[in-house]
Design a protein around this motif. Structure first.
Motif, PDB file in Angstrom:
ATOM      1  N   LYS A   1      -0.431  -1.450  -1.843  1.00  0.00           N
ATOM      2  CA  LYS A   1      -1.372  -1.004  -0.815  1.00  0.00           C
ATOM      3  C   LYS A   1      -0.661  -0.731   0.513  1.00  0.00           C
ATOM      4  O   LYS A   1      -1.021   0.176   1.250  1.00  0.00           O
ATOM      5  N   LEU A   2       0.368  -1.562   0.807  1.00  0.00           N
ATOM      6  CA  LEU A   2       1.070  -1.429   2.079  1.00  0.00           C
ATOM      7  C   LEU A   2       1.713  -0.052   2.235  1.00  0.00           C
ATOM      8  O   LEU A   2       1.872   0.453   3.342  1.00  0.00           O
ATOM      9  N   GLU A   3       2.083   0.556   1.096  1.00  0.00           N
ATOM     10  CA  GLU A   3       2.733   1.867   1.123  1.00  0.00           C
ATOM     11  C   GLU A   3       1.909   2.881   1.912  1.00  0.00           C
ATOM     12  O   GLU A   3       2.450   3.785   2.526  1.00  0.00           O
ATOM     13  N   TYR A   4       0.572   2.739   1.823  1.00  0.00           N
ATOM     14  CA  TYR A   4      -0.289   3.740   2.435  1.00  0.00           C
ATOM     15  C   TYR A   4      -0.732   3.351   3.841  1.00  0.00           C
ATOM     16  O   TYR A   4      -1.544   4.029   4.435  1.00  0.00           O
ATOM     17  N   SER A   5      -0.258   2.222   4.350  1.00  0.00           N
ATOM     18  CA  SER A   5      -0.757   1.839   5.666  1.00  0.00           C
ATOM     19  C   SER A   5       0.259   2.202   6.742  1.00  0.00           C
ATOM     20  O   SER A   5       1.450   2.368   6.486  1.00  0.00           O
ATOM     21  N   ASP A   6      -0.270   2.300   7.940  1.00  0.00           N
ATOM     22  CA  ASP A   6       0.522   2.753   9.074  1.00  0.00           C
ATOM     23  C   ASP A   6       1.158   1.536   9.740  1.00  0.00           C
ATOM     24  O   ASP A   6       0.507   0.805  10.468  1.00  0.00           O
ATOM     25  N   ILE A   7       2.443   1.326   9.460  1.00  0.00           N
ATOM     26  CA  ILE A   7       3.122   0.127   9.958  1.00  0.00           C
ATOM     27  C   ILE A   7       4.085   0.540  11.071  1.00  0.00           C
ATOM     28  O   ILE A   7       4.776   1.552  10.941  1.00  0.00           O
ATOM     29  N   PRO A   8       4.136  -0.206  12.183  1.00  0.00           N
ATOM     30  CA  PRO A   8       5.111   0.114  13.234  1.00  0.00           C
ATOM     31  C   PRO A   8       6.521   0.181  12.655  1.00  0.00           C
ATOM     32  O   PRO A   8       6.858  -0.577  11.748  1.00  0.00           O
ATOM     33  N   GLN A   9       7.325   1.093  13.201  1.00  0.00           N
ATOM     34  CA  GLN A   9       8.630   1.349  12.615  1.00  0.00           C
ATOM     35  C   GLN A   9       9.490   0.090  12.516  1.00  0.00           C
ATOM     36  O   GLN A   9      10.190  -0.127  11.528  1.00  0.00           O
ATOM     37  N   THR A  10       9.414  -0.736  13.555  1.00  0.00           N
ATOM     38  CA  THR A  10      10.245  -1.938  13.565  1.00  0.00           C
ATOM     39  C   THR A  10       9.880  -2.889  12.436  1.00  0.00           C
ATOM     40  O   THR A  10      10.716  -3.593  11.913  1.00  0.00           O
ATOM     41  N   LEU A  11       8.605  -2.895  12.063  1.00  0.00           N
ATOM     42  CA  LEU A  11       8.155  -3.860  11.064  1.00  0.00           C
ATOM     43  C   LEU A  11       8.269  -3.340   9.637  1.00  0.00           C
ATOM     44  O   LEU A  11       8.006  -4.067   8.690  1.00  0.00           O
ATOM     45  N   GLN A  12       8.661  -2.079   9.483  1.00  0.00           N
ATOM     46  CA  GLN A  12       8.733  -1.521   8.132  1.00  0.00           C
ATOM     47  C   GLN A  12       9.794  -2.228   7.294  1.00  0.00           C
ATOM     48  O   GLN A  12      10.802  -2.680   7.812  1.00  0.00           O
TER      49      GLN A  12
END
Lengths: 191, 233
Positions: free
Chosen positions: A157-168
Motif C-alpha cells: 500500500k505504501l507504494e502508492y502513497s505520497d511520502i516525503p523524499q527524506t522518509l522514502q
C-alpha cells in the motif's frame, strides 16, 4: 496441553520475535517488499526454526548435559544450525523439487538469521523439554511469518502513497514497524 | 603507527558500523533502552571483535579458503563464550540486562563481516586496530541511540536526571516501538545527508542502508562487505 498453548500464543503474538525481541530484523526489512516473497521467506523460517529447535534441544539433552559441557551451547548450536540449513537445502533439492523451488532461495539467507540461534538459546534458558522446545520454535516462527506478511501487505500500500523524499525507503518502513509494534503491544493483556 | 590511527579513524567515522554501514541492527534496536546498556553492549562487542580479528589474522594462512566461514564462526563463538563467562563473573548486572543478546553477538554481521573483509587478508597489528576501531564506532552508535531513548523515554542520561521536573517522559521510547522510531529518524537523517552529498557531486556510495534488497540477510551482507574490502585492497 494448556501450558503448551500458552507458550505458543506467548511466543507467536505477545513476545513477537521481530516486533518485541528484535530478532531477524534483517530478513524482516529486506524480504518484505512483496507478499509472495515474504510468505516464502516466512515459510522457510518456520521450517528451519522448528527443525533447528528440535535438533538443538535433542543435542542439548543427550549430548551436552550428560557430558557436563553445557557451556559449549553457543558454539554447538551455531554450527548445528549452519550444517542443518545446508543439509536441508541439499535434501530438498534432491527429493522435493516443488518445495525446494518455493523455499530454496531463502534457505541460505537463514543461516545467520539471529532468530534461529535466539530461539535455540531461549529454549535452553527457559528449561523447555524437547516437545516444548519444538512447539515454542514453531510458534516463534509463526510469529515471524505473521509479522513479515503483514509488513509486506502494508508496504504494498505504501507504494502508492505520497511520502516525503527524506522518509522514502527505510525510514518509512521503520516507522511502520514501530506502529505495528505498538499494535502488538495490545496482545500483552492476553496472558 | 599510522595504519593503527587510520584503522581507528576508519572504524569510528569513515565506516561507522551504525551510522554509515547500518550493520548489526538486532542489538542496536534491542539493548539501547538506556545509555548504560548501549555502552556495555558496544564495549562487549568491541572486545570480541578485536580478539576475533586478532585470532583470525593470526590464522589467516592456516585456514583453508573453502572452510573459512565455519572456521571464523567457531573462533567468534569461542570468544563470545569466554566473554559471557567473564561478564557473568565480574559484571553480573550488565550480564542480566543484556541477557540473550550476548550469545547472539556470534551472528552479529559486523564481526563476521570484518573477519571476512579485513582480518583474513591483513597483518595482525592492523587487524587488531581495525577491530578496536570498528568496535568503538559501534559503541559510539549504540551509546548515542541509548542516550536519545533514555532522555526522551525516562528523562535521564546515564541515570542522572537531565530533563526538568515538569517534563513528562514519553515511555514508549524505552519500549519496543521506540527503537523502531529512533532508527527511522536515524535512517531519515542518513537519507538526507546522502541526498545533499549527491547534489554536491560527492561520492555517497559508501553510505549503505543496511538491510537493503540486495542484502536480504547478514550472510549476504558479509559478502557485500567482502566485495568492498576486495576493491579497497
Amino acid at each position: 496441553m494448556k501450558e503448551l498453548l500458552l507458550i505458543a500464543i506467548g511466543s507467536a503474538l505477545v513476545n513477537n520475535v521481530v516486533l518485541s525481541q528484535f530478532l531477524g530484523i534483517c530478513a524482516f526489512l529486506g524480504v518484505s517488499k512483496k507478499i509472495d516473497t515474504a510468505a516464502g521467506m516466512g515459510g522457510a523460517v518456520v521450517f528451519v526454526i522448528t527443525l533447528a529447535s528440535f535438533v538443538a534441544s535433542i543435542l542439548y539433552e543427550f549430548l551436552l548435559v550428560p557430558t557436563h559441557t553445557e557451556y559449549l551451547q553457543t558454539i554447538v548450536f551455531i554450527l548445528v544450525i549452519a550444517c542443518l540449513v545446508q543439509f536441508v537445502e541439499m535434501f530438498l533439492k534432491k527429493t522435493m523439487k516443488g518445495l525446494y523451488e518455493a523455499l530454496g532461495v531463502y534457505l541460505p539467507l537463514i543461516t545467520t538469521n539471529c532468530a534461529v540461534l535466539g530461539v535455540a538459546l531461549t529454549n535452553v534458558q527457559s528449561g523447555y523439554g524437547i516437545l516444548t522446545s519444538t512447539m515454542n520454535g514453531f510458534a516463534v516462527a509463526v510469529g515471524f511469518l505473521i509479522s513479515i506478511v503483514l509488513m509486506a501487505g502494508i508496504r504494498g500500500k505504501l507504494e502508492y502513497s505520497d511520502i516525503p523524499q527524506t522518509l522514502q525507503g527505510f525510514p518509512i518502513v521503520l516507522v511502520t514497524a514501530g506502529l505495528m509494534a505498538i499494535a502488538f503491544c495490545g496482545f500483552s493483556g492476553m496472558i | 603507527m599510522n595504519t593503527a590511527l587510520e584503522r581507528l579513524w576508519n572504524g569510528m567515522v569513515k565506516e561507522n558500523p551504525t551510522f554509515v554501514l547500518m550493520l548489526g541492527m538486532c542489538p542496536t534496536l534491542a539493548v539501547t533502552t538506556s545509555a548504560m546498556n548501549g555502552i556495555g553492549m558496544g564495549l562487549t562487542t568491541m572486545v570480541i571483535l578485536a580478539l576475533s580479528n586478532l585470532m583470525i589474522s593470526m590464522l589467516r594462512k592456516i585456514i583453508p579458503d573453502e572452510v573459512r566461514v565455519p572456521a571464523f564462526i567457531v573462533v567468534v563463538a569461542s570468544f563470545v563464550t569466554i566473554v559471557q563467562f567473564l561478564l557473568e563473573a565480574y559484571i553480573p548486572s550488565l550480564n542480566d540486562s543484556l541477557g540473550l543478546y550476548i550469545p547472539l553477538i556470534v551472528v552479529n554481521c559486523i564481526i563476521l563481516g570484518r573477519a571476512e573483509a579485513y582480518a583474513s587478508k591483513n597483518p595482525i597489528g592492523a587487524s587488531l586496530f581495525d577491530g578496536i576501531g570498528m568496535g568503538l564506532g559501534f559503541t559510539i552508535g549504540l551509546t548515542f541511540i541509548g542516550v536519545i531513548r533514555e532522555l526522551i523515554g525516562v528523562g535521564t542520561v546515564f541515570g542522572f536526571q537531565v530533563m526538568p521536573e515538569a517534563y513528562e517522559p514519553v515511555s514508549i521510547f524505552v519500549m519496543a516501538p521506540g527503537a523502531f522510531f529512533v532508527l527511522a529518524l536515524l535512517t531519515a537523517v542518513q537519507n538526507r545527508v546522502k541526498m545533499s552529498w549527491e547534489k554536491k557531486g560527492k561520492d555517497a556510495s559508501r553510505i549503505q542502508s543496511g538491510c537493503s534488497a540486495d542484502c536480504a540477510s547478514c550472510a549476504s551482507g558479509c559478502k557485500g562487505m567482502a566485495g568492498q574490502g576486495g576493491t579497497e585492497a
